[in-house]
Design a protein around this motif. Structure first.
Motif, PDB file in Angstrom:
ATOM      1  N   PHE A  45       0.847  -1.118  -0.186  1.00 14.65           N
ATOM      2  CA  PHE A  45      -0.105   0.302   0.040  1.00 14.65           C
ATOM      3  C   PHE A  45       0.941   1.144  -0.085  1.00 14.65           C
ATOM      4  O   PHE A  45       1.602   1.466   0.767  1.00 14.65           O
ATOM      5  CB  PHE A  45      -0.925   0.083   1.263  1.00 14.65           C
ATOM      6  N   HIS A  65       2.535   4.913  -0.049  1.00 18.05           N
ATOM      7  CA  HIS A  65       2.173   6.426   0.409  1.00 18.05           C
ATOM      8  C   HIS A  65       2.084   7.220  -0.605  1.00 18.05           C
ATOM      9  O   HIS A  65       2.658   7.192  -1.560  1.00 18.05           O
ATOM     10  CB  HIS A  65       3.644   6.829   1.403  1.00 18.05           C
ATOM     11  N   PRO A  66       0.655   8.184  -0.434  1.00 15.94           N
ATOM     12  CA  PRO A  66       0.363   8.582  -1.573  1.00 15.94           C
ATOM     13  C   PRO A  66       1.329   9.674  -2.036  1.00 15.94           C
ATOM     14  O   PRO A  66       1.516  10.122  -3.322  1.00 15.94           O
ATOM     15  CB  PRO A  66      -0.850   9.318  -1.072  1.00 15.94           C
ATOM     16  N   ALA A  67       2.364   9.972  -1.200  1.00 22.51           N
ATOM     17  CA  ALA A  67       3.373  11.101  -1.721  1.00 22.51           C
ATOM     18  C   ALA A  67       4.690  10.570  -2.074  1.00 22.51           C
ATOM     19  O   ALA A  67       5.160  10.704  -3.019  1.00 22.51           O
ATOM     20  CB  ALA A  67       3.377  12.188  -0.714  1.00 22.51           C
ATOM     21  N   SER A  68       5.210   9.866  -1.014  1.00 22.42           N
ATOM     22  CA  SER A  68       6.724   9.157  -1.302  1.00 22.42           C
ATOM     23  C   SER A  68       6.662   8.025  -2.095  1.00 22.42           C
ATOM     24  O   SER A  68       7.766   7.753  -2.527  1.00 22.42           O
ATOM     25  CB  SER A  68       7.112   9.057  -0.067  1.00 22.42           C
ATOM     26  N   ARG A  69       5.532   7.170  -2.099  1.00 23.71           N
ATOM     27  CA  ARG A  69       5.527   5.857  -2.788  1.00 23.71           C
ATOM     28  C   ARG A  69       6.218   4.825  -1.926  1.00 23.71           C
ATOM     29  O   ARG A  69       6.444   3.563  -2.098  1.00 23.71           O
ATOM     30  CB  ARG A  69       5.771   5.828  -4.238  1.00 23.71           C
ATOM     31  N   PHE A  70       6.891   5.233  -0.719  1.00 23.44           N
ATOM     32  CA  PHE A  70       7.228   4.196   0.334  1.00 23.44           C
ATOM     33  C   PHE A  70       6.127   3.532   0.759  1.00 23.44           C
ATOM     34  O   PHE A  70       4.917   3.589   0.253  1.00 23.44           O
ATOM     35  CB  PHE A  70       7.610   4.903   1.485  1.00 23.44           C
ATOM     36  N   LEU A 121       0.639  10.197   9.929  1.00 21.78           N
ATOM     37  CA  LEU A 121      -0.223  10.817   9.115  1.00 21.78           C
ATOM     38  C   LEU A 121      -1.011   9.770   7.944  1.00 21.78           C
ATOM     39  O   LEU A 121      -2.422   9.913   7.543  1.00 21.78           O
ATOM     40  CB  LEU A 121       0.492  11.855   8.186  1.00 21.78           C
ATOM     41  N   GLY A 177      -1.895   6.771   8.765  1.00 20.92           N
ATOM     42  CA  GLY A 177      -3.047   5.604   9.337  1.00 20.92           C
ATOM     43  C   GLY A 177      -2.511   5.561  11.014  1.00 20.92           C
ATOM     44  O   GLY A 177      -1.456   5.580  11.299  1.00 20.92           O
ATOM     45  N   SER A 178      -3.661   5.325  11.633  1.00 26.14           N
ATOM     46  CA  SER A 178      -3.429   4.945  13.041  1.00 26.14           C
ATOM     47  C   SER A 178      -2.938   3.500  13.036  1.00 26.14           C
ATOM     48  O   SER A 178      -2.810   2.823  12.123  1.00 26.14           O
ATOM     49  CB  SER A 178      -5.006   5.056  13.462  1.00 26.14           C
ATOM     50  N   TYR A 221      -5.426   1.025  11.828  1.00 30.34           N
ATOM     51  CA  TYR A 221      -5.697   0.854  10.337  1.00 30.34           C
ATOM     52  C   TYR A 221      -4.534   0.239   9.773  1.00 30.34           C
ATOM     53  O   TYR A 221      -4.614  -0.730   8.767  1.00 30.34           O
ATOM     54  CB  TYR A 221      -5.721   2.343   9.543  1.00 30.34           C
ATOM     55  N   LEU A 223      -4.271  -3.122   7.545  1.00 32.25           N
ATOM     56  CA  LEU A 223      -3.377  -3.179   6.294  1.00 32.25           C
ATOM     57  C   LEU A 223      -2.623  -4.254   6.335  1.00 32.25           C
ATOM     58  O   LEU A 223      -2.557  -4.904   5.197  1.00 32.25           O
ATOM     59  CB  LEU A 223      -2.870  -1.769   5.874  1.00 32.25           C
ATOM     60  N   VAL A 264      -4.785  -7.131   5.431  1.00 34.26           N
ATOM     61  CA  VAL A 264      -5.163  -7.254   4.180  1.00 34.26           C
ATOM     62  C   VAL A 264      -4.270  -7.556   3.057  1.00 34.26           C
ATOM     63  O   VAL A 264      -4.079  -8.422   2.230  1.00 34.26           O
ATOM     64  CB  VAL A 264      -5.579  -6.111   3.786  1.00 34.26           C
ATOM     65  N   PHE A 265      -2.931  -6.889   3.304  1.00 33.11           N
ATOM     66  CA  PHE A 265      -1.895  -7.405   2.465  1.00 33.11           C
ATOM     67  C   PHE A 265      -1.191  -8.571   2.563  1.00 33.11           C
ATOM     68  O   PHE A 265      -0.594  -9.016   1.558  1.00 33.11           O
ATOM     69  CB  PHE A 265      -0.925  -6.113   2.172  1.00 33.11           C
ATOM     70  N   ARG A 307      -3.577 -10.787   0.711  1.00 38.19           N
ATOM     71  CA  ARG A 307      -3.207 -10.575  -0.953  1.00 38.19           C
ATOM     72  C   ARG A 307      -2.094 -11.281  -1.372  1.00 38.19           C
ATOM     73  O   ARG A 307      -1.951 -11.765  -2.421  1.00 38.19           O
ATOM     74  CB  ARG A 307      -3.195  -9.114  -1.310  1.00 38.19           C
ATOM     75  N   MET A 357       7.607  17.338  -0.292  1.00 34.73           N
ATOM     76  CA  MET A 357       6.860  16.423  -1.247  1.00 34.73           C
ATOM     77  C   MET A 357       6.904  14.904  -0.884  1.00 34.73           C
ATOM     78  O   MET A 357       6.020  14.113  -1.648  1.00 34.73           O
ATOM     79  CB  MET A 357       7.369  16.540  -2.570  1.00 34.73           C
ATOM     80  N   MET A 358       7.540  14.711  -0.115  1.00 32.86           N
ATOM     81  CA  MET A 358       7.686  13.333   0.428  1.00 32.86           C
ATOM     82  C   MET A 358       6.634  13.293   1.370  1.00 32.86           C
ATOM     83  O   MET A 358       6.088  11.855   1.746  1.00 32.86           O
ATOM     84  CB  MET A 358       8.891  13.102   1.350  1.00 32.86           C
ATOM     85  N   ASP A 359       5.986  14.091   2.014  1.00 39.29           N
ATOM     86  CA  ASP A 359       4.921  14.143   2.958  1.00 39.29           C
ATOM     87  C   ASP A 359       3.340  14.717   2.444  1.00 39.29           C
ATOM     88  O   ASP A 359       2.704  14.178   2.617  1.00 39.29           O
ATOM     89  CB  ASP A 359       5.221  14.859   4.212  1.00 39.29           C
ATOM     90  N   TYR A 360       3.746  15.541   1.605  1.00 40.11           N
ATOM     91  CA  TYR A 360       2.510  16.441   0.971  1.00 40.11           C
ATOM     92  C   TYR A 360       2.258  15.689  -0.305  1.00 40.11           C
ATOM     93  O   TYR A 360       2.817  15.641  -1.227  1.00 40.11           O
ATOM     94  CB  TYR A 360       2.609  17.928   0.953  1.00 40.11           C
ATOM     95  N   ALA A 361       1.016  15.151  -0.504  1.00 43.48           N
ATOM     96  CA  ALA A 361       0.603  14.041  -1.593  1.00 43.48           C
ATOM     97  C   ALA A 361       0.066  14.878  -2.657  1.00 43.48           C
ATOM     98  O   ALA A 361      -1.385  15.390  -2.546  1.00 43.48           O
ATOM     99  CB  ALA A 361      -0.202  13.147  -1.252  1.00 43.48           C
ATOM    100  N   LEU A 362       0.723  15.329  -3.676  1.00 40.69           N
ATOM    101  CA  LEU A 362       0.202  15.884  -4.723  1.00 40.69           C
ATOM    102  C   LEU A 362      -0.594  14.844  -5.556  1.00 40.69           C
ATOM    103  O   LEU A 362       0.070  13.851  -5.668  1.00 40.69           O
ATOM    104  CB  LEU A 362       1.246  16.623  -5.675  1.00 40.69           C
ATOM    105  N   LYS A 368      -0.976  12.332  -8.668  1.00 47.28           N
ATOM    106  CA  LYS A 368       0.033  11.766  -9.744  1.00 47.28           C
ATOM    107  C   LYS A 368      -1.070  11.429 -10.739  1.00 47.28           C
ATOM    108  O   LYS A 368      -1.943  11.034 -10.672  1.00 47.28           O
ATOM    109  CB  LYS A 368       0.585  10.649  -8.944  1.00 47.28           C
ATOM    110  N   GLU A 415      -7.465   5.625   4.663  1.00 46.78           N
ATOM    111  CA  GLU A 415      -7.920   5.317   5.988  1.00 46.78           C
ATOM    112  C   GLU A 415      -9.638   6.037   6.456  1.00 46.78           C
ATOM    113  O   GLU A 415     -10.183   5.600   7.103  1.00 46.78           O
ATOM    114  CB  GLU A 415      -6.973   5.929   7.257  1.00 46.78           C
ATOM    115  N   TRP A 424     -12.111   3.969   5.105  1.00 51.23           N
ATOM    116  CA  TRP A 424     -12.158   2.743   5.575  1.00 51.23           C
ATOM    117  C   TRP A 424     -12.875   3.010   6.920  1.00 51.23           C
ATOM    118  O   TRP A 424     -13.582   2.170   7.346  1.00 51.23           O
ATOM    119  CB  TRP A 424     -10.780   2.259   5.923  1.00 51.23           C
ATOM    120  N   LYS A 425     -12.652   4.040   7.784  1.00 51.79           N
ATOM    121  CA  LYS A 425     -13.235   4.544   8.983  1.00 51.79           C
ATOM    122  C   LYS A 425     -14.623   4.577   8.777  1.00 51.79           C
ATOM    123  O   LYS A 425     -15.353   4.246   9.673  1.00 51.79           O
ATOM    124  CB  LYS A 425     -12.449   5.569   9.554  1.00 51.79           C
TER     125      LYS A 425
END
Lengths: 289, 799
Positions: free
Chosen positions: A186, A188-193, A261, A263-264, A267, A271, A274-275, A278, B717-722, B724, B786, B789-790
């Motif tokens: 899953f 990270h929406p910004a870093s993709r880690f 940020l 997830g708790s 959550y 995950l 879930v993963f 999968r 930009m590693m934390d603030y998700a623009l 994609k 999240e 999901w919550k």
């Protein structure tokens, strides 16, 4: 963003690199791609006085296969692994992991050894190394030594690598016949880690009973861990959906899940499950194929 | 001579003329400017959200090799506060003011208290950027940390830390619009009412090029030149000279060369450019500063940040009877240049949407917090209004059990042209809202979708569709009107058209391009009007030394306001050309017409003078009318009579992953009506980019402050998700065309529509996907996995 001043060293061989490490000790950091270190330096979160660039040391990169394992040089880039025909034919899950790391720029410069020595808790490689039971080959003043993956990750960005050592190679055992492996993350929406990433490797006998399972979980805690409870619940079972589901329920056990940020604890633990489900489901499918 | 009829360029999708230089790295941005003797500035910034400055010791930094000087706020005595360009005070007769705006000071370098993380307190000037940055670490500030407040709806609570002495309780202003008693009455008579808390989170603009400036003081002429990343160089010059530094404007030239994106954040006058201008005069050497990305996150004006309680009153038949809105708007630590206008006149006035509504009342409280200042960000107030309205309308439809498309259709304002007086002050110019929506439903095949959705739901899949039908107020703006509302400036636009002797044309526009493509669009307009090859047209912008006083680019105003000013000058050129041609043709000027690039006797193409011959004659006036000045150059200022009101309908299809809460967008459809379009490719690009930004707000973007420490935790930009590219589907877009009667070309404006429409569209789609589980609302954006999901878990727990 400018890093603090540092001296740059480009040793021509491992011996020279080890000599510099011995001399500079704590003041030095190894540069092995730099896609984690350089941003930290630019933000001045890291201010090493010396950088020892392994980029010009021959023999530290490349992928060799013997009958038992893939020997991957520490300076091998993610892209080299992603695109390697040896990897694709012998251990394709490694190409799968490499393909979801960061973005093309990161994959073209970042290295597997750099990632494993840095031990970012959200990196992708650790989950796969754990699932596959890799060994790290370290070189120090007293020669080489091997460290099993279960002894490698000690904590947040901490590994068993000693002060005067460098990570030279990663040995990843090949999977026996009847095996399958998969990595699901899953991002990270910004870093993709990996917010959560799970790698599963299963070996099935002719009756479809699981004889061996390796499951690594990354992202959720302060370090990647082996999901021992999941592995134990898989071995000896015929891996139908119910068995997989039951095993996956243990995926967050033993993970020191950190809230942030993304997830708790609740959550992220969810995950993990879930993963795990999968990844195991896909690994079982591939084992049968 | 046979005349070649040139094809019309107005409406043609020609490629952007500026792009080759941008995509081959030959753009000239502020940071590319190199001057002899240049020094480099680096700022010492507060690491605390709120802290008193006990003492600043600059001695260590001054000893650092390469350091030229260090200045603190105390050194800048005589320099004024950065001005706020919008007033909200009863004594000024600004409508709707309930509590006067607290005009709190905003010093270029704060000397007493730092009020947000990143607040600059000192500047280091050095011979190199590296030396300046290193020396920043050697400035020792003795801080006394104070408690801070960053959360919007906690700022004005009792016990919250006081941020400015001039703003008791951290209230910046209170304002209202609409009819309170009529709204109360409407709610009493309603069959159904719904009430929702709706949060519109804080966003960071994230222009590709960070802010930068270079100030040079010429000791020989006494002139100051400021290169700055600005969307409006004249506004920068006026504010900085007249209000802050007290330098006469004619001694200052502001140049905003190629600028890499703004989204509003480069409208405003910032601390750094004032400090560098002041330092350049002190040191008599050029000073350069370029923001790091980290500084951009901490200091570029942020956007949005509203907490709203919205209520809708509906009749049994689905008619909207009343709308009540109470909003708290977070303005940050200081008043940015146009901050008070955004959550008031650019927000409350849009709450009528595209609907006939019985009564509306909206009240807004602006608050100060220990955060980066908030100001206009793409859409600026209108996205917030659209989000509130489109969320509460869908919530109302669900409460009534009525289809969300059906409820909208029942309430659309019928087609009109000329004027529709809303309940919230503004009067719309032209609209056909049902037509855009019908076209959207047709593209979507709405009934078929609902059938597919039903089938998917039976399989346990969470498939949803969301709509928004939006109104936008742009083409900003009539000067008299905005003046009456508190603006400190007029909002006309200027254009000078210079025809060269050999027929080439240079246009000096007050609009500013920082991505919009003016060098193409405006050249198209000129080439089309004059019927000359586009290669003969050059567009100049962004230099107060070259262009007439102009107001710049924001509020989707360039084509409609700036373009009209160009058109006016072109008409003057043609009129003068007719007089010159008449003289050459020995005819009366009244009998000359301009056709196919030549001045001809009406209906007689053989009796004609080409454009180039007339321009040459204007500069070599040997055979020339008496009483006519030589030369062919005209300047115009256009002040629009009204805003323009683009509108449209967007739809989005999403699928939610039940296990993770992840949202996947499957389809995104948009039908926009921006009036007449000069270049459809450029407008498509604006719509596409706007949708991406709106999707970003809906699903992933958001500035988050740690409540305890007041640190911006999404500061990179590693934390603030623009958003994609892989989040977005191929858009399906179309346009309806309802020309505005406000300006002669019928152009409304397209720069912000996507951003306004997309956010509620996506959120509504997610809510629709979750509706079978009993979810009818999610309070906060972005809809991270999240959060979704919550919401699913909470709905499950209720059942």
């Amino acid at each position: 963003m400018y890093p603090a001043a540092f001296d740059y060293h480009a040793p021509k061989n491992v011996k020279e690199a080890l000599g510099l490490l011995g001399k500079l000790k704590d003041d030095a950091k190894i540069l092995a791609g730099g896609h984690s270190l350089i941003p930290m330096m630019k933000l001045r979160l890291a201010q090493p006085k010396h950088l020892i660039d392994l980029g010009k040391v021959p023999g530290l990169s490349g992928i060799k296969a013997d009958g038992k394992a893939l020997a991957i040089g520490a300076m091998t880039t993610h892209w080299e692994i992603e695109s390697s025909s040896a990897v694709k034919s012998k251990l394709p899950v490694l190409a799968e992991v490499a393909s979801v790391i960061g973005d093309p720029a990161v994959r073209n410069k970042g290295t597997i050894g750099g990632s494993l020595a840095h031990a970012d808790p959200a990196a992708d490689w650790p989950a796969a190394m754990i699932a596959l039971g890799a060994e790290m080959v370290c070189e120090g003043p007293k020669g080489k030594r091997k460290v099993g993956v279960d002894q490698w990750f000690l904590g947040l960005m901490a590994t068993a690598l000693k002060e005067r050592e460098l990570l030279a190679q990663v040995r990843v055992p090949l999977l026996p016949a009847g095996s399958g492996a998969a990595y699901m993350k899953f991002p990270h929406p910004a870093s993709r880690f990996a917010v959560v990433g799970v790698c599963a490797a299963v070996t099935l006998d002719k009756q479809g009973v699981c004889t061996k399972a390796g499951v690594g979980v990354t992202g959720a805690g302060t370090k990647a861990v082996r999901a021992k409870g999941v592995e134990a619940a898989l071995v000896g079972k015929r891996l139908d959906p119910a068995a997989i589901e039951a095993a996956a329920q243990k995926a967050a056990d033993g993970v020191d899940v950190q809230a942030d940020l993304q997830g708790s604890v609740e959550y992220k633990s969810h995950l993990c499950r879930v993963f795990a489900k999968r990844a195991i489901t896909e690994a079982v499918k591939r084992a049968g194929a | 001579m046979a005349t070649v009829v040139q094809e019309r360029l107005f409406g043609k999708a020609i490629k952007r003329r500026e792009d080759p230089r941008f995509i081959t790295g030959r753009g000239q941005y502020v940071d590319d400017v190199k001057l002899p003797g240049m020094t480099y500035a680096a700022f010492v910034r507060s690491p605390h959200a709120h802290a008193r400055i006990r003492r600043i010791d600059t001695s260590g930094a001054l000893k650092h090799p390469g350091v030229v000087a260090v200045f603190t706020g105390k050194d800048m005595a005589g320099v004024n506060s950065l001005p706020c360009g919008w007033d909200l005070r009863k004594e000024k007769n600004i409508p709707g003011v309930v509590q006067d705006l607290a005009m709190v000071p905003h010093m270029p370098l704060t000397a007493d208290v730092a009020r947000h993380v990143g607040d600059p307190v000192a500047v280091v000037i050095a011979e190199s950027q590296a030396a300046a940055v290193d020396a920043v670490d050697r400035v020792k500030v003795d801080w006394e940390p104070l408690p801070s407040v960053t959360v919007t709806d906690r700022a004005a609570r009792s016990g919250a830390p006081q941020i400015h002495t001039g703003a008791p309780g951290n209230v910046a202003f209170k304002w209202e619009i609409g009819d309170r008693s009529a709204t109360d009455a409407a709610f009493k008579g309603a069959a159904t009412t719904v009430k929702k808390r709706i949060l519109n989170q804080r966003l960071v603009a994230n222009a590709m090029e960070p802010r930068a400036c270079i100030a040079r003081f010429d000791t020989a002429t006494g002139e100051l030149t400021l290169w700055v990343t600005s969307q409006n160089p004249h506004v920068h010059r006026l504010l900085m000279c007249a209000f802050v530094l007290g330098i006469p404007e004619h001694k200052v030239r502001v140049i905003a060369p190629d600028v890499g994106g703004g989204f509003g954040s480069k409208i405003f006058l910032y601390n750094e450019e004032v400090v560098c201008s002041w330092v350049a005069r002190q040191l008599k050497r050029p000073v350069r500063w370029t923001a790091t990305r980290r500084e951009a996150y901490l200091t570029d004006a942020h956007g949005r940040d509203h907490v709203t309680d919205a209520e809708l009153a509906l009749g049994r038949d689905g008619k909207i009877l009343g709308l009540r809105v109470k909003t708290t708007a977070n303005l940050g630590a200081y008043l940015s240049t146009f901050a008070p206008a955004i959550p008031t006149f650019l927000y409350g006035t849009l709450l009528n949407g595209v609907y006939t509504i019985g009564a509306i009342h909206c009240e807004v409280t602006g608050v100060f917090t220990n955060t980066t200042a908030v100001d206009a960000y793409r859409g600026a107030g209108r996205p917030e209004a659209c989000y509130v309205l489109e969320r509460i309308v869908e919530a109302g439809a669900r409460a009534l059990g009525m289809d969300v498309a059906e409820l909208r259709k029942k309430n659309f304002i019928p087609k009109f042209s000329g004027a529709f007086q809303t309940l919230v002050a503004v009067s719309y110019d032209s609209g056909d809202y049902a037509a855009a929506f019908d076209r959207l439903l047709q593209m979507l095949n709405y009934r078929k979708f609902r059938a597919e959705q039903e089938a998917a739901r039976k399989q346990g899949r969470l498939l949803g569709i969301g709509f928004s039908t939006y109104i936008e107020a742009c083409s900003i703006a009539p000067s008299k009107l905005v003046g009456a509302l508190g603006a400190g400036a007029g909002l006309y636009e200027s254009a000078k058209v210079r025809v060269h002797p050999t027929g080439g044309v240079t246009v000096y526009t007050g609009s500013h391009s920082h991505g919009q493509g003016h060098e193409t669009t405006f050249a198209q307009l000129v080439a089309d009007e004059l019927q000359i090859p586009i290669e003969q047209v050059e567009i100049v912008h962004g230099d107060t030394g070259a262009i007439p006083f102009g107001m710049g680019t924001y509020g989707s105003r360039s084509a409609s306001v700036g373009g009209t000013a160009i058109l006016m000058s072109l008409n003057k050129i043609k009129e003068k050309g007719k007089r010159i041609a008449a003289h050459l043709l020995e005819a009366s000027a009244n009998d000359i017409e301009y056709v196919n690039g030549q001045f001809q006797v009406k209906g007689v193409p053989s009796k004609a003078v080409p454009f180039g011959a007339v321009s040459l004659t204007a500069y070599v006036p040997h055979k020339y009318p008496d009483n006519l000045e030589p030369g062919l150059e005209e300047t115009s200022f256009y002040d629009p009579s009204n805003f323009c009101f683009p509108f449209g309908a967007h739809a989005c299809v999403v699928e939610v992953d039940r296990d993770t809460g992840a949202v996947q967008i499957q389809r995104y459809l948009a039908v926009d009506d921006v009036g007449k379009v000069i270049n459809p490719m450029i407008v498509d690009g604006m719509v596409h980019g706007g949708i991406a930004q709106g999707v970003g707000q809906a699903l992933c973007e958001g500035a988050v402050y740690d409540e305890g420490s007041g640190q911006l935790v999404t500061g990179s930009m590693m934390d603030y998700a623009l958003p994609k590219a892989d989040m977005l589907p191929l858009y399906e877009t179309d346009r309806t065309v309802t020309p505005t009667p406000v300006n002669p070309m019928g152009i409304k404006g397209a720069g912000e529509t996507g951003t306004i429409a997309a956010t509620p569209t996506v959120v509504n789609a997610v809510i629709d996907a979750l509706a079978p589980l009993g979810v009818d609302h999610i309070e906060a954006m972005p809809l991270t996995s999240e959060r979704v999901w919550k919401a699913i878990q909470a709905a499950k727990a209720k059942r």
